[in-house]
Design an enzyme around this catalytic site. Structure first.
Site, mmCIF file in Angstrom:
data_model
loop_
_atom_site.group_PDB
_atom_site.id
_atom_site.type_symbol
_atom_site.label_atom_id
_atom_site.label_comp_id
_atom_site.label_asym_id
_atom_site.label_seq_id
_atom_site.Cartn_x
_atom_site.Cartn_y
_atom_site.Cartn_z
ATOM 1 N N ASP A 22 0.623 -1.155 0.440
ATOM 2 C CA ASP A 22 -0.014 -0.135 0.147
ATOM 3 C C ASP A 22 0.534 1.643 -0.053
ATOM 4 O OD1 ASP A 22 -1.400 1.890 0.434
ATOM 5 O OD2 ASP A 22 -1.802 1.289 2.208
ATOM 6 N N ASN A 24 -0.720 4.591 -0.735
ATOM 7 C CA ASN A 24 -1.659 5.718 -0.029
ATOM 8 C C ASN A 24 -3.009 5.707 1.007
ATOM 9 O OD1 ASN A 24 -3.665 3.126 -0.972
ATOM 10 N ND2 ASN A 24 -4.731 5.310 -2.607
ATOM 11 N N ASP A 26 -4.906 3.932 2.820
ATOM 12 C CA ASP A 26 -5.902 3.295 2.426
ATOM 13 C C ASP A 26 -6.210 2.306 3.063
ATOM 14 O OD1 ASP A 26 -4.915 1.999 0.278
ATOM 15 O OD2 ASP A 26 -6.951 3.088 -0.673
ATOM 16 N N ASP A 30 -1.335 -1.505 -4.267
ATOM 17 C CA ASP A 30 -1.580 -1.121 -4.984
ATOM 18 C C ASP A 30 -0.824 -0.809 -6.276
ATOM 19 O OD1 ASP A 30 -0.246 0.740 -4.415
ATOM 20 O OD2 ASP A 30 -1.584 2.090 -2.886
ATOM 21 N N ASP A 99 -4.972 -11.490 -15.022
ATOM 22 C CA ASP A 99 -6.044 -12.422 -14.789
ATOM 23 C C ASP A 99 -6.751 -12.225 -15.669
ATOM 24 O OD1 ASP A 99 -6.698 -14.245 -13.494
ATOM 25 O OD2 ASP A 99 -6.125 -13.369 -11.487
ATOM 26 N N ASP A 202 -8.695 -16.919 -16.359
ATOM 27 C CA ASP A 202 -10.217 -17.611 -15.143
ATOM 28 C C ASP A 202 -11.294 -18.350 -15.683
ATOM 29 O OD1 ASP A 202 -9.890 -17.541 -11.949
ATOM 30 O OD2 ASP A 202 -12.533 -16.608 -13.268
ATOM 31 N N GLU A 260 -6.505 -21.622 -16.166
ATOM 32 C CA GLU A 260 -7.300 -21.862 -15.454
ATOM 33 C C GLU A 260 -8.039 -23.406 -15.278
ATOM 34 O OE1 GLU A 260 -9.355 -21.261 -10.852
ATOM 35 O OE2 GLU A 260 -10.162 -20.296 -12.731
ATOM 36 N N HIS A 338 -4.218 -18.192 -4.842
ATOM 37 C CA HIS A 338 -4.767 -16.804 -4.131
ATOM 38 C C HIS A 338 -5.882 -17.570 -3.594
ATOM 39 C CE1 HIS A 338 -6.254 -16.723 -8.392
ATOM 40 N NE2 HIS A 338 -7.464 -16.111 -7.674
ATOM 41 N N ASP A 339 -6.135 -19.112 -3.970
ATOM 42 C CA ASP A 339 -7.504 -19.543 -3.622
ATOM 43 C C ASP A 339 -7.185 -20.763 -2.807
ATOM 44 O OD1 ASP A 339 -9.305 -18.385 -4.886
ATOM 45 O OD2 ASP A 339 -8.705 -19.650 -6.820
#
Length: 565
Positions: A22, A24, A26, A30, A99, A202, A260, A338-339
């Protein structure tokens, strides 16, 4: 048209943008954060970056529900930021792949908003519609969505149902409609013209559905049932895929296409990557990791409970994929994405043997034949993040599992422990850069929790030559040798505790020996050349004596037994 196969030596670093860096303040990673870390990424020895979705999205499914394929979601930055990322990556000889979701859009996408206006709308046929049963009171069939419930959602305006394989906010596209093909092709060409080098497609295996939407026989009388035979890996998928990818290669002949193919078996993977069929260059399957189910509670969904790896079956599966995919450069090689949960927590030991098991698992996987895919943080041994409240889970089904387990007598702590060990949310914690608050990922509370671990940060491991990070660099340097990219693979017959194999290429040979357990093991009856070889890499303790190798818990050793003359 001949194809330039730069990707045959690809080593891919997957970045989950929300959790990487990150800049910025938040609490969300990013694009500028990725740019800031490009030198670090380059230093790992990877040469390709795969970004999870960064397009405009309502974020129902972490960006896989896209409402504008041409726009960058403001939480990540701007198109200008992406253009800078592509330029700076290429300056460092790093490729970029995006992706790309082919199967569905967000229900907020303008196409679907138009389709909702009625059967006569020009965009109605961009999606899949059917009349319900019993005068519209019930869905068209009993197919189950991967996110729970029916694959059909009723549109109250037209009284028809639309199809969604995932969340109801993610309607499936109708690939029978040529206009859908053209529209998605235009999007892909736009990003190729912006300079990206490829796509991860995907859920492409779901682009075709069985005509007529036949109900699945259901002897268990469940209301809705998973019906993959009717909406996964149908023959039409290859037809759609070949046409789409051929058009992309006319724009960029060396475009890298990763598919995928979550439920694909090896025979299907061979078809999807057959060079004569002009489809994918490689595919990612979820079939590598068979688990022992007998230790799980059969009253609860098995996929939401942690399991131990069935090592015997795992060896057979990997050997089969190595054999069948050898002619196309081998399969994808990965432990994390990520899964799924983090590998050191899932199949290693994130306690006492965290360092050695992290190194061993990497050695076992990435020195096989094929293309390595690493998830950011894997190279420092990141473990599952700890999620302390069911409210913080985004994984579909987590909340239902939570209440179901509580009703069976599990305590809240026990249920959260099960979910922390099995949920894909566990892998999405913030990247651990420094010992500063929130591990240097952000200066404010992140969108997800971040493990605060002083010894498992990039900063700490850079300073330690014996760290997991430095080991990964040595491993990936070794991987680039032709012996490990082009060489043949042979699995050695050893006990279930170990995974051992031989690589051969041009009169060179290396043996990779790994112990997958927390107990020492002894290997006997190995070739005598092993004991006169050169050790290329090792982690943990090992001992070579006459015709015997002893491997300490989770240790590994790579020995070159034949040198090129």
């Amino acid at each position: 048209m001949s194809r330039t196969n730069w990707w045959q030596s690809a080593i891919v670093y997957q970045i989950y943008p929300r959790s990487f860096q990150d800049t910025n303040n938040d609490g969300i990673g990013d694009i500028k954060g990725i740019i800031q870390r490009l030198d670090y990424i380059k230093s790992l020895g990877v040469n390709t970056i795969w970004l999870n979705p960064i397009f405009i999205s309502p974020q129902i499914d972490n960006g896989y529900d896209i409402s504008n394929y041409y726009g960058i979601d403001p939480i990540f930055g701007t198109l200008k930021d992406v253009q800078e990322l592509i330029y700076e990556a290429h300056q460092r000889e790093l490729k970029i792949i995006f992706d790309f979701v082919l199967n569905h859009t967000s229900d907020q996408h303008p196409w679907f908003q138009e389709a909702l206006k009625g059967p006569d709308n020009l965009y109605r046929d961009y999606y899949l519609w059917a009349d319900g049963k019993k005068n519209g009171a019930e869905p068209p069939n009993n197919w189950a969505s991967f996110f729970g419930g029916s694959t059909w959602e009723k549109d109250l305006h037209s009284q028809q149902y639309y199809f969604h394989l995932f969340a109801k906010e993610m309607p499936d596209l109708n690939w029978e409609n040529p206009e859908v093909h053209v529209a998605l092709l235009d999007i892909a060409k736009f990003w190729l013209n912006e300079g990206i080098d490829g796509f991860r497609l995907d859920a492409f295996i779901h682009m075709a559905k069985e005509k007529g939407y036949p109900a699945l026989p259901n002897p268990t009388n469940e209301k809705y049932v998973i019906a993959e035979e009717y909406y996964a890996n149908l023959p039409k998928v290859q037809e759609y895929l070949a046409k789409f990818i051929q058009a992309l290669r006319e724009v960029k002949p060396d475009v890298f296409i990763v598919g995928e193919a979550a439920s694909a078996e090896v025979k299907q993977a061979v078809e999807y990557t057959d060079p004569t069929k002009n489809q994918c260059d490689t595919v990612i399957t979820f079939r590598y990791f068979p688990e022992r189910e007998e230790l799980k509670d059969s009253r609860l969904p098995l996929g939401m409970q942690p399991g131990t790896l069935d090592r015997q079956q795992f060896k057979q599966v990997m050997a089969e994929w190595q054999k069948e995919m050898a002619s196309v450069g081998g399969p994808t090689l990965y432990w994390n994405n990520h899964d799924m949960p983090r590998v050191v927590s899932r199949f290693g030991d994130d306690g006492l043997y965290r360092e050695t098991s992290s190194k061993m698992l990497a050695t076992l996987m990435y020195l096989q034949k094929g293309l390595p895919f690493l998830l950011n943080g894997e190279e420092i041994g990141m473990k599952n993040r700890i999620i302390q409240s069911i409210k913080d889970y985004e994984d579909p089904g987590a909340e239902a599992f939570y209440h179901q387990a509580l009703a069976l007598g599990y305590t809240e702590i026990e249920v959260l422990e099960l979910l922390n060990a099995s949920s894909k949310d566990a892998s999405r914690g913030g990247m651990q850069w420094t010992k500063e608050p929130y591990s240097g990922f952000s200066t404010v509370k992140p969108w997800s929790s971040v493990n605060q671990e002083e010894n498992y940060t990039v900063e700490a491991e850079e300073a330690d030559e014996g760290s997991i990070l430095h080991y990964y660099r040595r491993l990936l340097l070794l991987k680039k040798r032709e012996l490990f990219t082009k060489g043949s693979f042979s699995l050695l017959e050893t006990g279930d505790e170990t995974f051992c194999y031989v690589r051969n290429w041009d009169n060179e040979e290396a043996v990779v020996l790994t112990n997958m357990t927390n107990e020492p093991v002894q290997l006997t009856c190995l070739e005598e050349t092993l004991f006169n070889g050169k050790i290329l890499l090792s982690a943990g303790d090992h001992e070579l004596t006459k015709k015997q190798v002893t491997l300490a818990p989770y240790s590994c050793v790579v020995i070159q037994t034949k040198m090129k003359k």
